[in-house]
Design a protein around this motif. Structure first.
Motif, PDB file in Angstrom:
ATOM      1  N   ASP B  25      -7.152  -6.235  -6.374  1.00 54.13           N
ATOM      2  CA  ASP B  25      -6.095  -5.659  -7.215  1.00 54.13           C
ATOM      3  C   ASP B  25      -4.960  -5.052  -6.385  1.00 54.13           C
ATOM      4  O   ASP B  25      -3.983  -4.574  -6.946  1.00 54.13           O
ATOM      5  CB  ASP B  25      -6.658  -4.626  -8.200  1.00 54.13           C
ATOM      6  CG  ASP B  25      -7.222  -3.404  -7.491  1.00 54.13           C
ATOM      7  OD1 ASP B  25      -7.408  -2.373  -8.156  1.00 54.13           O
ATOM      8  OD2 ASP B  25      -7.471  -3.467  -6.272  1.00 54.13           O
ATOM      9  N   SER B  26      -5.108  -5.063  -5.090  1.00 58.23           N
ATOM     10  CA  SER B  26      -4.055  -4.533  -4.233  1.00 58.23           C
ATOM     11  C   SER B  26      -3.155  -5.673  -3.767  1.00 58.23           C
ATOM     12  O   SER B  26      -3.603  -6.562  -3.029  1.00 58.23           O
ATOM     13  CB  SER B  26      -4.675  -3.834  -3.022  1.00 58.23           C
ATOM     14  OG  SER B  26      -3.718  -3.675  -1.991  1.00 58.23           O
ATOM     15  N   PHE B  28      -0.863  -5.536  -1.715  1.00 58.14           N
ATOM     16  CA  PHE B  28      -0.749  -5.397  -0.269  1.00 58.14           C
ATOM     17  C   PHE B  28      -1.874  -6.159   0.430  1.00 58.14           C
ATOM     18  O   PHE B  28      -1.653  -6.930   1.357  1.00 58.14           O
ATOM     19  CB  PHE B  28      -0.766  -3.913   0.101  1.00 58.14           C
ATOM     20  CG  PHE B  28      -1.046  -3.673   1.538  1.00 58.14           C
ATOM     21  CD1 PHE B  28      -2.295  -3.221   1.947  1.00 58.14           C
ATOM     22  CD2 PHE B  28      -0.094  -3.934   2.491  1.00 58.14           C
ATOM     23  CE1 PHE B  28      -2.561  -3.025   3.289  1.00 58.14           C
ATOM     24  CE2 PHE B  28      -0.362  -3.741   3.838  1.00 58.14           C
ATOM     25  CZ  PHE B  28      -1.597  -3.289   4.238  1.00 58.14           C
ATOM     26  N   GLU B  29      -3.091  -5.959  -0.014  1.00 57.69           N
ATOM     27  CA  GLU B  29      -4.221  -6.634   0.635  1.00 57.69           C
ATOM     28  C   GLU B  29      -4.207  -8.128   0.345  1.00 57.69           C
ATOM     29  O   GLU B  29      -4.629  -8.935   1.178  1.00 57.69           O
ATOM     30  CB  GLU B  29      -5.544  -5.991   0.206  1.00 57.69           C
ATOM     31  CG  GLU B  29      -5.682  -4.583   0.788  1.00 57.69           C
ATOM     32  CD  GLU B  29      -7.001  -3.918   0.489  1.00 57.69           C
ATOM     33  OE1 GLU B  29      -8.019  -4.609   0.360  1.00 57.69           O
ATOM     34  OE2 GLU B  29      -7.013  -2.680   0.382  1.00 57.69           O
ATOM     35  N   VAL B  31      -1.480  -9.895   0.148  1.00 57.19           N
ATOM     36  CA  VAL B  31      -0.490 -10.432   1.093  1.00 57.19           C
ATOM     37  C   VAL B  31      -1.127 -10.665   2.465  1.00 57.19           C
ATOM     38  O   VAL B  31      -0.929 -11.699   3.092  1.00 57.19           O
ATOM     39  CB  VAL B  31       0.720  -9.462   1.208  1.00 57.19           C
ATOM     40  CG1 VAL B  31       1.543  -9.712   2.463  1.00 57.19           C
ATOM     41  CG2 VAL B  31       1.599  -9.569  -0.022  1.00 57.19           C
ATOM     42  N   LEU B  32      -1.901  -9.703   2.917  1.00 59.91           N
ATOM     43  CA  LEU B  32      -2.524  -9.819   4.248  1.00 59.91           C
ATOM     44  C   LEU B  32      -3.498 -10.987   4.312  1.00 59.91           C
ATOM     45  O   LEU B  32      -3.463 -11.787   5.241  1.00 59.91           O
ATOM     46  CB  LEU B  32      -3.288  -8.539   4.580  1.00 59.91           C
ATOM     47  CG  LEU B  32      -2.515  -7.411   5.204  1.00 59.91           C
ATOM     48  CD1 LEU B  32      -3.460  -6.290   5.594  1.00 59.91           C
ATOM     49  CD2 LEU B  32      -1.757  -7.875   6.439  1.00 59.91           C
ATOM     50  N   GLU B  71     -13.881  -2.818  -4.658  1.00 65.33           N
ATOM     51  CA  GLU B  71     -13.265  -1.717  -5.406  1.00 65.33           C
ATOM     52  C   GLU B  71     -11.955  -2.171  -6.010  1.00 65.33           C
ATOM     53  O   GLU B  71     -10.921  -2.163  -5.347  1.00 65.33           O
ATOM     54  CB  GLU B  71     -12.995  -0.529  -4.475  1.00 65.33           C
ATOM     55  CG  GLU B  71     -14.230   0.064  -3.842  1.00 65.33           C
ATOM     56  CD  GLU B  71     -14.450  -0.388  -2.400  1.00 65.33           C
ATOM     57  OE1 GLU B  71     -15.546  -0.163  -1.875  1.00 65.33           O
ATOM     58  OE2 GLU B  71     -13.539  -0.979  -1.810  1.00 65.33           O
ATOM     59  N   MET B  72     -12.006  -2.580  -7.262  1.00 65.46           N
ATOM     60  CA  MET B  72     -10.756  -2.914  -7.943  1.00 65.46           C
ATOM     61  C   MET B  72     -10.503  -1.807  -8.965  1.00 65.46           C
ATOM     62  O   MET B  72     -10.439  -0.646  -8.615  1.00 65.46           O
ATOM     63  CB  MET B  72     -10.837  -4.319  -8.529  1.00 65.46           C
ATOM     64  CG  MET B  72     -10.848  -5.368  -7.388  1.00 65.46           C
ATOM     65  SD  MET B  72     -10.741  -7.079  -7.902  1.00 65.46           S
ATOM     66  CE  MET B  72     -12.467  -7.461  -8.232  1.00 65.46           C
ATOM     67  N   HIS B  73     -10.353  -2.131 -10.194  1.00 63.09           N
ATOM     68  CA  HIS B  73     -10.097  -1.077 -11.181  1.00 63.09           C
ATOM     69  C   HIS B  73     -11.226  -0.046 -11.188  1.00 63.09           C
ATOM     70  O   HIS B  73     -11.026   1.147 -11.293  1.00 63.09           O
ATOM     71  CB  HIS B  73      -9.903  -1.693 -12.565  1.00 63.09           C
ATOM     72  CG  HIS B  73      -9.710  -0.689 -13.651  1.00 63.09           C
ATOM     73  ND1 HIS B  73      -8.552   0.049 -13.782  1.00 63.09           N
ATOM     74  CD2 HIS B  73     -10.531  -0.252 -14.624  1.00 63.09           C
ATOM     75  CE1 HIS B  73      -8.673   0.871 -14.809  1.00 63.09           C
ATOM     76  NE2 HIS B  73      -9.856   0.708 -15.335  1.00 63.09           N
ATOM     77  N   ASP B  74     -12.421  -0.567 -11.023  1.00 66.32           N
ATOM     78  CA  ASP B  74     -13.598   0.309 -10.959  1.00 66.32           C
ATOM     79  C   ASP B  74     -14.283   0.063  -9.618  1.00 66.32           C
ATOM     80  O   ASP B  74     -14.075  -0.962  -8.985  1.00 66.32           O
ATOM     81  CB  ASP B  74     -14.553  -0.014 -12.119  1.00 66.32           C
ATOM     82  CG  ASP B  74     -15.492   1.142 -12.426  1.00 66.32           C
ATOM     83  OD1 ASP B  74     -16.149   1.101 -13.472  1.00 66.32           O
ATOM     84  OD2 ASP B  74     -15.567   2.079 -11.607  1.00 66.32           O
ATOM     85  N   THR B  99     -14.687  -1.037   1.669  1.00 67.96           N
ATOM     86  CA  THR B  99     -14.503  -0.028   2.708  1.00 67.96           C
ATOM     87  C   THR B  99     -15.841   0.572   3.133  1.00 67.96           C
ATOM     88  O   THR B  99     -15.924   1.243   4.133  1.00 67.96           O
ATOM     89  CB  THR B  99     -13.606   1.115   2.206  1.00 67.96           C
ATOM     90  OG1 THR B  99     -14.163   1.622   0.989  1.00 67.96           O
ATOM     91  CG2 THR B  99     -12.203   0.634   1.942  1.00 67.96           C
ATOM     92  N   LYS B 120     -13.753  -3.556   5.477  1.00 63.36           N
ATOM     93  CA  LYS B 120     -12.325  -3.587   5.795  1.00 63.36           C
ATOM     94  C   LYS B 120     -12.087  -2.739   7.057  1.00 63.36           C
ATOM     95  O   LYS B 120     -12.766  -1.714   7.226  1.00 63.36           O
ATOM     96  CB  LYS B 120     -11.509  -2.988   4.646  1.00 63.36           C
ATOM     97  CG  LYS B 120     -11.634  -3.752   3.355  1.00 63.36           C
ATOM     98  CD  LYS B 120     -10.832  -3.041   2.266  1.00 63.36           C
ATOM     99  CE  LYS B 120     -11.122  -3.631   0.914  1.00 63.36           C
ATOM    100  NZ  LYS B 120     -10.377  -2.943  -0.160  1.00 63.36           N
TER     101      LYS B 120
END
Lengths: 148, 138
Positions: B25-26, B28-29, B31-32, B71-74, B99, B120
């Protein structure tokens, strides 16, 4: 400023970020993804990170104000923050996130717990902005992107 | 179609054109991971959540690899999504990422049906080795 001096300054600035613990080797992994197609990849990724992390921080602050006892939610946000921070090699920030996470697990959050995270975030943002500003002056062809 | 197709010129030495789905859900992540995968010529889709990931499967897209964030919304969304995908008969290699650097977290993901678990930040070398393994098995 003479170009070679500029390059030396950029190298020194980057080294300081590592020596002072702001960045770790993950930052080199980002640099290794830069190529001719994406010569400014690291700066773009870091900018995206700061947009994303600023939103997360707003969410955390809101959660601390409206429902400070919802440790599950706070921890969820902080896990995201920690994950993203570690992905750009933001070492100190990642450690602050880890400490906040531990306090969530202990259900022992105070306002200043988050202030430390905010503070490190602000410091890192300033330092990286200054670094990239200088790096842009050096230009993509001459960047020192060597790993230790 | 849910997600975004990201296709780049074929960059490295995989023998086959692999297709991956990044469930995270990030942005940013996403994209990486897309950057890392695309540089070795992997065609990469992204899904922001479990629902979008399931939509990709339901549309009949054949995947070689799924990188599933825990770890997305939950906090356990990725584990739930992994279980769901396996129940739907998805055979793609699933890498759970989180993480949490703890054995329990790893076991939870593996028990849900993931093939591997990485903490991560995901190291490019490890991803490359997994891709080569997939490539060699085709």
């Amino acid at each position: 400023m003479e170009h070679s001096n500029l390059k030396r300054l950029v190298t020194s600035m980057k080294q300081n970020l590592f020596d002072q613990g702001y960045l770790d080797e993950q930052f080199y992994e980002l640099e290794n993804l830069e190529d001719d197609i994406s010569p400014n990849f690291v700066e773009e990724v870091v900018n995206t990170y700061f947009k994303h992390s600023s939103r997360l921080m707003t969410n955390i602050e809101r959660a601390l104000e409206t429902n400070p006892g919802d440790f599950h939610k706070l921890d969820s946000y902080m896990q995201q923050f920690k994950g993203s921070s570690s992905s750009i090699g933001a070492s100190k920030l990642k450690n602050e996130c880890l400490q906040f996470h531990e306090k969530c697990e202990q259900e022992n959050i105070e306002g200043r717990s988050f202030q430390k995270v905010k503070s490190e975030h602000g410091i890192l943002k300033q330092k990286l902005e200054a670094y990239f500003q200088l790096l842009r002056q050096v230009g993509p062809g001459d960047r020192a992107t060597s790993s230790n | 179609m849910a997600g975004i197709w990201e296709t780049y010129p074929n960059a490295l030495s995989l023998k086959h054109k692999l297709r991956a789905l990044v469930v995270n859900d990030s942005k940013f992540e996403q994209v990486l991971l897309v950057a890392v995968l695309s540089r070795v010529g992997v065609e990469t889709l992204v899904a922001d959540n479990e629902k979008e990931a399931l939509e990709v499967i339901q549309e009949g897209v054949i995947l070689d690899l799924i990188i599933m964030d825990r770890e997305m919304h939950d906090l356990d969304d990725g584990i739930h999504a992994t279980r769901k995908l396996r129940a739907m008969g998805v055979t793609a290699k699933i890498i759970g990422i989180s993480t949490e650097d703890m054995r329990e977290a790893e076991l939870e993901f593996l028990n849900a049906g993931a093939d591997e678990y990485l903490t991560k930040p995901v190291k490019k070398e490890k991803l490359m080795s997994i891709l080569e393994e997939i490539d060699n098995k085709i």
